[in-house]
Write a protein that holds these residues in place. Structure first.
Motif, PDB file in Angstrom:
ATOM      1  N   ALA A   1      63.006 136.801  21.919  1.00 52.55           N
ATOM      2  CA  ALA A   1      64.057 137.641  21.352  1.00 52.55           C
ATOM      3  C   ALA A   1      65.313 137.287  22.126  1.00 52.55           C
ATOM      4  O   ALA A   1      65.317 137.329  23.364  1.00 52.55           O
ATOM      5  CB  ALA A   1      63.725 139.118  21.512  1.00 52.55           C
ATOM      6  N   GLY A   2      66.368 136.889  21.423  1.00 51.49           N
ATOM      7  CA  GLY A   2      67.529 136.444  22.174  1.00 51.49           C
ATOM      8  C   GLY A   2      68.780 136.306  21.354  1.00 51.49           C
ATOM      9  O   GLY A   2      68.842 136.676  20.179  1.00 51.49           O
ATOM     10  N   THR A   3      69.794 135.752  22.017  1.00 46.36           N
ATOM     11  CA  THR A   3      71.095 135.555  21.408  1.00 46.36           C
ATOM     12  C   THR A   3      71.250 134.102  20.962  1.00 46.36           C
ATOM     13  O   THR A   3      70.784 133.183  21.632  1.00 46.36           O
ATOM     14  CB  THR A   3      72.217 135.912  22.394  1.00 46.36           C
ATOM     15  N   ALA A   4      71.916 133.933  19.841  1.00 51.13           N
ATOM     16  CA  ALA A   4      72.073 132.611  19.233  1.00 51.13           C
ATOM     17  C   ALA A   4      73.258 131.870  19.831  1.00 51.13           C
ATOM     18  O   ALA A   4      74.203 131.507  19.125  1.00 51.13           O
ATOM     19  CB  ALA A   4      72.221 132.754  17.720  1.00 51.13           C
ATOM     20  N   LEU A   5      73.209 131.627  21.138  1.00 53.23           N
ATOM     21  CA  LEU A   5      74.238 130.826  21.790  1.00 53.23           C
ATOM     22  C   LEU A   5      74.087 129.362  21.404  1.00 53.23           C
ATOM     23  O   LEU A   5      73.062 128.952  20.848  1.00 53.23           O
ATOM     24  CB  LEU A   5      74.110 130.949  23.308  1.00 53.23           C
TER      25      LEU A   5
ATOM     26  N   VAL B   1      64.739 127.889  19.001  1.00 54.58           N
ATOM     27  CA  VAL B   1      64.075 129.070  18.460  1.00 54.58           C
ATOM     28  C   VAL B   1      64.384 129.180  16.968  1.00 54.58           C
ATOM     29  O   VAL B   1      65.551 129.241  16.583  1.00 54.58           O
ATOM     30  CB  VAL B   1      64.542 130.355  19.178  1.00 54.58           C
ATOM     31  N   GLU B   2      63.352 129.226  16.156  1.00 53.46           N
ATOM     32  CA  GLU B   2      63.521 129.388  14.713  1.00 53.46           C
ATOM     33  C   GLU B   2      63.327 130.860  14.368  1.00 53.46           C
ATOM     34  O   GLU B   2      62.215 131.399  14.483  1.00 53.46           O
ATOM     35  CB  GLU B   2      62.523 128.525  13.942  1.00 53.46           C
ATOM     36  N   THR B   3      64.415 131.518  13.974  1.00 54.24           N
ATOM     37  CA  THR B   3      64.374 132.949  13.701  1.00 54.24           C
ATOM     38  C   THR B   3      63.347 133.273  12.627  1.00 54.24           C
ATOM     39  O   THR B   3      63.298 132.638  11.574  1.00 54.24           O
ATOM     40  CB  THR B   3      65.756 133.463  13.274  1.00 54.24           C
ATOM     41  N   GLY B   4      62.524 134.278  12.931  1.00 46.68           N
ATOM     42  CA  GLY B   4      61.482 134.701  12.011  1.00 46.68           C
ATOM     43  C   GLY B   4      60.205 133.894  12.111  1.00 46.68           C
ATOM     44  O   GLY B   4      59.195 134.233  11.502  1.00 46.68           O
ATOM     45  N   VAL B   5      60.236 132.804  12.888  1.00 46.89           N
ATOM     46  CA  VAL B   5      59.044 131.963  13.044  1.00 46.89           C
ATOM     47  C   VAL B   5      58.598 131.950  14.512  1.00 46.89           C
ATOM     48  O   VAL B   5      57.466 132.308  14.825  1.00 46.89           O
ATOM     49  CB  VAL B   5      59.298 130.523  12.547  1.00 46.89           C
ATOM     50  N   THR B   6      59.483 131.544  15.401  1.00 50.30           N
ATOM     51  CA  THR B   6      59.139 131.507  16.830  1.00 50.30           C
ATOM     52  C   THR B   6      59.892 132.574  17.625  1.00 50.30           C
ATOM     53  O   THR B   6      59.749 132.634  18.846  1.00 50.30           O
ATOM     54  CB  THR B   6      59.429 130.118  17.437  1.00 50.30           C
TER      55      THR B   6
ATOM     56  N   ALA C   1      58.856 128.568  26.707  1.00 45.69           N
ATOM     57  CA  ALA C   1      58.256 129.649  25.924  1.00 45.69           C
ATOM     58  C   ALA C   1      57.611 129.097  24.663  1.00 45.69           C
ATOM     59  O   ALA C   1      56.484 129.470  24.310  1.00 45.69           O
ATOM     60  CB  ALA C   1      59.312 130.694  25.572  1.00 45.69           C
ATOM     61  N   GLY C   2      58.302 128.194  23.982  1.00 47.48           N
ATOM     62  CA  GLY C   2      57.743 127.598  22.773  1.00 47.48           C
ATOM     63  C   GLY C   2      56.471 126.821  23.047  1.00 47.48           C
ATOM     64  O   GLY C   2      55.501 126.901  22.292  1.00 47.48           O
TER      65      GLY C   2
END
Length: 198
Positions: free
Chosen positions: A161-165, A172-177, A153-154
């Motif tokens: 949109a996902g869970t921080a497992l 995935v950088e929250t708020g950026v990607t 995806a990146g």
């Protein structure tokens, strides 16, 4: 304990391995998952892929990419998107992957009244085209190391949109990607400034 080196796919997995097995930190190394760029290069592109799937050009498309197994939790993915699909008549949820939960997923989509807008595509060789045809990747697995689907995806520029497992915040950088929430949290996060709501 007999191994010279233990390989983890993410730094967080490495830390867990050191702690869980009492290993010397220098014996556990991280080699992150890799993805062949050719796998995410689209052949047909966004418009042609949507047309082939019967998805309208203006539809909001959510993609779940992975095996239809307990670990990947496709039923949890559907539970997350069902309220969105009810609010947004043009929204569609694509599931790409095969597995033992396919029939159960399809039945759940019908029970939710969303059968025509939840497309269970099976195993696909056109991942690049599915990424190009989508607006968002949903990630809600029960367990992970470093998900190749999020790396894909990146590489395709598709937000997540996902869970921080374990391992996911390294991709995935929250708020950026994308946006990440705690595992099990199905509450809707606030929309980041400057990003359109799906």
């Amino acid at each position: 304990r007999r191994a010279d080196r233990v390989v983890a796919v993410a730094e967080s997995v490495r830390d867990e391995t050191v702690a869980a097995f009492g290993l010397a930190p220098d014996r556990v190394v991280t080699i992150p998952n890799g993805v062949d760029p050719g796998r995410v290069a689209p052949d047909r592109g966004r418009a042609a892929t949507r047309a082939a799937l019967g998805v309208a050009p203006e539809a909001a498309v959510v993609l779940s990419l992975g095996a239809l197994t307990w670990e990947k939790d496709p039923l949890g993915h559907l539970a997350v998107t069902a309220p969105l699909l009810r609010r947004r008549p043009q929204a569609v949820h694509l599931f790409a992957g095969a597995g033992p939960l396919r029939a159960e997923l399809e039945a759940a989509a019908v029970r939710e009244g969303l059968g025509g807008r939840v497309l269970v595509l099976g195993s696909r060789g056109d991942v690049g085209d599915l990424l190009a045809a989508s607006d968002l990747m949903l990630f809600a697995s029960r367990t992970e190391g470093m998900p190749a689907s999020l790396i894909e995806a990146g590489m395709a520029g598709l937000p997540v949109a996902g869970t921080a497992l374990t391992g996911v915040p390294e991709v995935v950088e929250t708020g950026v990607t994308g946006l990440l929430v705690r595992p099990g949290d199905q509450a809707e996060p606030d929309e980041p400034a400057g990003r359109p709501a799906l």
